[in-house]
Design a protein around this motif. Structure first.
Motif, PDB file in Angstrom:
ATOM      1  N   SER A  78      -0.239 -14.541  -0.508  1.00 21.19           N
ATOM      2  CA  SER A  78       0.765 -13.829   0.288  1.00 21.19           C
ATOM      3  C   SER A  78       0.947 -12.397  -0.213  1.00 21.19           C
ATOM      4  CB  SER A  78       2.104 -14.573   0.238  1.00 21.19           C
ATOM      5  OG  SER A  78       2.579 -14.676  -1.104  1.00 21.19           O
ATOM      6  N   PHE A  79       0.844 -12.194  -1.544  1.00 20.01           N
ATOM      7  CA  PHE A  79       0.953 -10.842  -2.100  1.00 20.01           C
ATOM      8  C   PHE A  79      -0.249 -10.004  -1.684  1.00 20.01           C
ATOM      9  CE2 PHE A  79       0.238  -7.851  -5.708  1.00 20.01           C
ATOM     10  CZ  PHE A  79       1.388  -7.083  -5.552  1.00 20.01           C
ATOM     11  N   GLU A  81      -2.015 -10.355   0.970  1.00 19.41           N
ATOM     12  CA  GLU A  81      -1.866 -10.048   2.398  1.00 19.41           C
ATOM     13  C   GLU A  81      -0.905  -8.893   2.601  1.00 19.41           C
ATOM     14  OE1 GLU A  81      -0.649 -13.713   4.134  1.00 19.41           O
ATOM     15  OE2 GLU A  81      -2.643 -14.657   3.993  1.00 19.41           O
ATOM     16  N   ARG A  82       0.183  -8.868   1.848  1.00 18.03           N
ATOM     17  CA  ARG A  82       1.136  -7.763   1.955  1.00 18.03           C
ATOM     18  C   ARG A  82       0.503  -6.451   1.497  1.00 18.03           C
ATOM     19  NH1 ARG A  82       4.898 -10.826  -1.650  1.00 18.03           N
ATOM     20  NH2 ARG A  82       5.970  -8.846  -2.103  1.00 18.03           N
ATOM     21  N   ARG A  84      -2.602  -5.691   1.769  1.00 17.09           N
ATOM     22  CA  ARG A  84      -3.552  -5.271   2.813  1.00 17.09           C
ATOM     23  C   ARG A  84      -2.860  -4.675   4.028  1.00 17.09           C
ATOM     24  NH1 ARG A  84      -6.470  -9.931   0.814  1.00 17.09           N
ATOM     25  NH2 ARG A  84      -5.537 -11.272   2.421  1.00 17.09           N
ATOM     26  N   THR A  85      -1.559  -4.898   4.177  1.00 16.88           N
ATOM     27  CA  THR A  85      -0.842  -4.204   5.245  1.00 16.88           C
ATOM     28  C   THR A  85      -0.639  -2.742   4.885  1.00 16.88           C
ATOM     29  OG1 THR A  85       1.376  -4.708   4.371  1.00 16.88           O
ATOM     30  CG2 THR A  85       0.375  -6.333   5.865  1.00 16.88           C
ATOM     31  N   TYR A 100       3.169  -2.510  -8.638  1.00 18.13           N
ATOM     32  CA  TYR A 100       4.301  -3.015  -7.846  1.00 18.13           C
ATOM     33  C   TYR A 100       5.502  -3.260  -8.754  1.00 18.13           C
ATOM     34  CZ  TYR A 100       6.848  -6.341  -4.812  1.00 18.13           C
ATOM     35  OH  TYR A 100       7.804  -7.005  -4.068  1.00 18.13           O
ATOM     36  N   GLU A 137      12.385 -11.661  -5.996  1.00 16.99           N
ATOM     37  CA  GLU A 137      12.155 -10.762  -4.861  1.00 16.99           C
ATOM     38  C   GLU A 137      13.047  -9.531  -4.980  1.00 16.99           C
ATOM     39  OE1 GLU A 137       9.768 -11.311  -2.798  1.00 16.99           O
ATOM     40  OE2 GLU A 137       9.307 -13.285  -3.618  1.00 16.99           O
ATOM     41  N   LEU A 249       3.628  -0.735  -1.410  1.00 15.39           N
ATOM     42  CA  LEU A 249       4.295  -1.967  -0.987  1.00 15.39           C
ATOM     43  C   LEU A 249       5.680  -2.074  -1.619  1.00 15.39           C
ATOM     44  CD1 LEU A 249       4.177  -4.701   0.485  1.00 15.39           C
ATOM     45  CD2 LEU A 249       3.126  -5.655  -1.581  1.00 15.39           C
ATOM     46  N   ARG A 252       8.171   0.355  -0.037  1.00 18.43           N
ATOM     47  CA  ARG A 252       8.512  -0.114   1.310  1.00 18.43           C
ATOM     48  C   ARG A 252       9.493  -1.279   1.261  1.00 18.43           C
ATOM     49  NH1 ARG A 252       3.581  -1.949   4.941  1.00 18.43           N
ATOM     50  NH2 ARG A 252       3.903  -3.959   3.906  1.00 18.43           N
ATOM     51  N   GLU A 253       9.250  -2.235   0.371  1.00 18.02           N
ATOM     52  CA  GLU A 253      10.107  -3.420   0.326  1.00 18.02           C
ATOM     53  C   GLU A 253      11.485  -3.109  -0.273  1.00 18.02           C
ATOM     54  OE1 GLU A 253       6.660  -6.875   0.286  1.00 18.02           O
ATOM     55  OE2 GLU A 253       7.874  -6.590  -1.502  1.00 18.02           O
TER      56      GLU A 253
END
Length: 450
Positions: A78-79, A81-82, A84-85, A100, A137, A249, A252-253
């Motif tokens: 999942s990390f 994939e994030r 790669r966005t 990160y 998170e 990332l 953004r988060e």
């Protein structure tokens, strides 16, 4: 045709007896061919990446069979994939998690400090990772911090223990990587832990500031500004994409979760060039622009070069990729931190990988800087501890190019030395420029094992 195990054993025994009598089994072969040593090739975090194959161009097949270690935790899909966005073309993930986490920890520290004043943020950074309420998170951690509650952040790279008193991970995870077909074979990747959780700091940070209303910062009254000092160019540029994706990332988060102290975090990009001159110019620009925390540098030697400037300006330098063990005790006035583990831990993991293959003679080639020579000495010491005497380990170094216009590394003399020495294992500690070491070995007639 297939030969049975018993037949092979009988044939081997007969051949050995003949060898004792004649000093040759198959004596029609040229003497040099009969005594050619197959050499295992090893690397480390500066070159164990898919993008490293690009440095060898049409000779990338020389990497097949190469293996080595790198600081790397088993990243959740999942990390990835994030990430790669942020960068859909991402091929490597080295130091993405550390990048990160460096941004997230800096942001949480500012929120807890109730100010964007760098010296106050610095006082909270170690505490963010130790004690308090566990959170993973950014959104959940930020909410706890806004309420003035002490937190213990466990991120993607920082998953076992927090920071030591020196501001670096007490524990680490290393991956053993393998090159097959000119790229890393993920199916062969193995992970191993290192370090001691008891090394994590137990010192309590200053009390957290509870946020009241929207803005609640003191100091210079500005939103949190982070500045990049990452290797967009230079010998370590192959490591830039995953680091940039990790930073992008995180910013953004954090901002999607409401930002820090009621304001979005600002990111100002910057290049370290894997060059002290470029890095110093970037640091000066960041200081003039009001950057509070500088994320970088990529290479340990570059951080050493710019740290006095950062400290003099009372800013924070927070690297996701510095591994030079000597930085643990550098005079930083409490303003230098890193999410990458020191090479004292990696040296142990790398020596273990090499020793498992049972080498007789090892050559360790390192770029001549604090990273290369520091890790070279760590590996040498661990090999000696494992029983490899000084007569079985050869140390060589090379001077990396200075600037983009400098001539490439010429390791032809060193390659001939390694061949004459009869090494059956060669460890290459370097960045993108170390590809010239591998091609020089092949050109000198060193038979690399595939």
């Amino acid at each position: 045709m297939p030969v049975s195990r018993a037949s092979r054993a009988a044939l081997s025994t007969a051949c050995a007896a003949l060898l004792l009598a004649t000093s040759a089994c198959g004596s029609d072969q040229p003497e040099e061919a009969a005594t050619t040593t197959q050499v295992r090739l090893y690397g480390t975090d500066g070159n164990m990446q898919n993008s490293y194959a690009d440095e060898l161009k049409d000779r990338a097949d020389l990497l097949n069979g190469m293996k080595g270690t790198t600081p790397l935790t088993q990243l959740p899909e999942s990390f990835k994939e994030r990430l790669r966005t942020v960068d859909p073309k991402l091929r490597d993930y080295l130091y993405s998690a550390e990048s990160y986490d460096a941004v997230v920890i800096s942001s949480l520290a500012a929120q807890l400090a109730g100010t964007t004043e760098p010296t106050e943020i610095a006082k909270q950074i170690i505490g963010v990772t130790n004690g308090g309420e566990r959170c993973e998170e950014p959104a959940a951690c930020l909410q706890l911090a806004r309420e003035g509650r002490d937190i213990e952040y466990r991120g993607v790279s920082l998953d076992r223990a927090g920071f030591t008193d020196a501001g670096e991970p007490a524990t680490a995870s290393y991956a053993t990587l393998h090159f097959d077909d000119q790229k890393l074979n993920d199916g062969k990747t193995e992970f191993v832990g290192a370090g001691d959780e008891s090394g994590a700091s137990t010192k309590a940070p200053p009390p957290a500031k509870k946020q009241r209303g929207g803005k609640s910062y003191k100091g210079d009254g500005s939103p949190l500004v982070l500045g990049g000092l990452l290797p967009k160019t230079g010998d370590l540029a192959l490591a830039y994409p995953p680091m940039a994706a990790g930073v992008g990332l995180a910013v953004r988060e954090i901002n999607a979760a409401g930002g820090v102290l009621g304001e979005p975090v600002t990111w100002i990009d910057g290049d370290d060039g894997t060059d002290p001159k470029v890095a110093k110019a970037t640091v000066a620009s960041h200081i003039a622009s009001g950057v509070h925390v500088i994320i970088g540098a990529g290479a340990s030697g570059i951080s050493r070069a710019v740290l006095p400037d950062v400290v003099a300006a009372k800013r924070i330098l927070f690297s996701p990729s510095n591994t030079d063990a000597g930085l643990t005790t550098v005079d930083d006035k409490g303003l230098y931190f890193r999410t990458a583990p020191p090479d004292g831990l990696q040296g142990r993991a790398l020596a273990d990988v090499i020793m498992r293959d049972g080498p007789h003679k090892i050559a360790i080639v390192a770029r001549k800087d604090s990273y290369g020579e520091g890790l070279q000495e760590n590996v040498r010491a661990e090999l000696e501890r494992a029983g490899m005497g000084a007569d079985r380990v050869k140390l060589l170094s090379y001077v990396p190019p200075e600037g983009a216009s400098a001539p490439p590394v010429d390791f032809s003399t060193g390659a001939r030395e390694i061949k004459a020495y009869g090494a059956d294992a060669v460890l290459v500690i370097g960045f993108g420029e170390s590809a010239k070491v591998i091609t020089a070995l092949a050109d000198a007639g060193v038979q690399l094992r595939h």
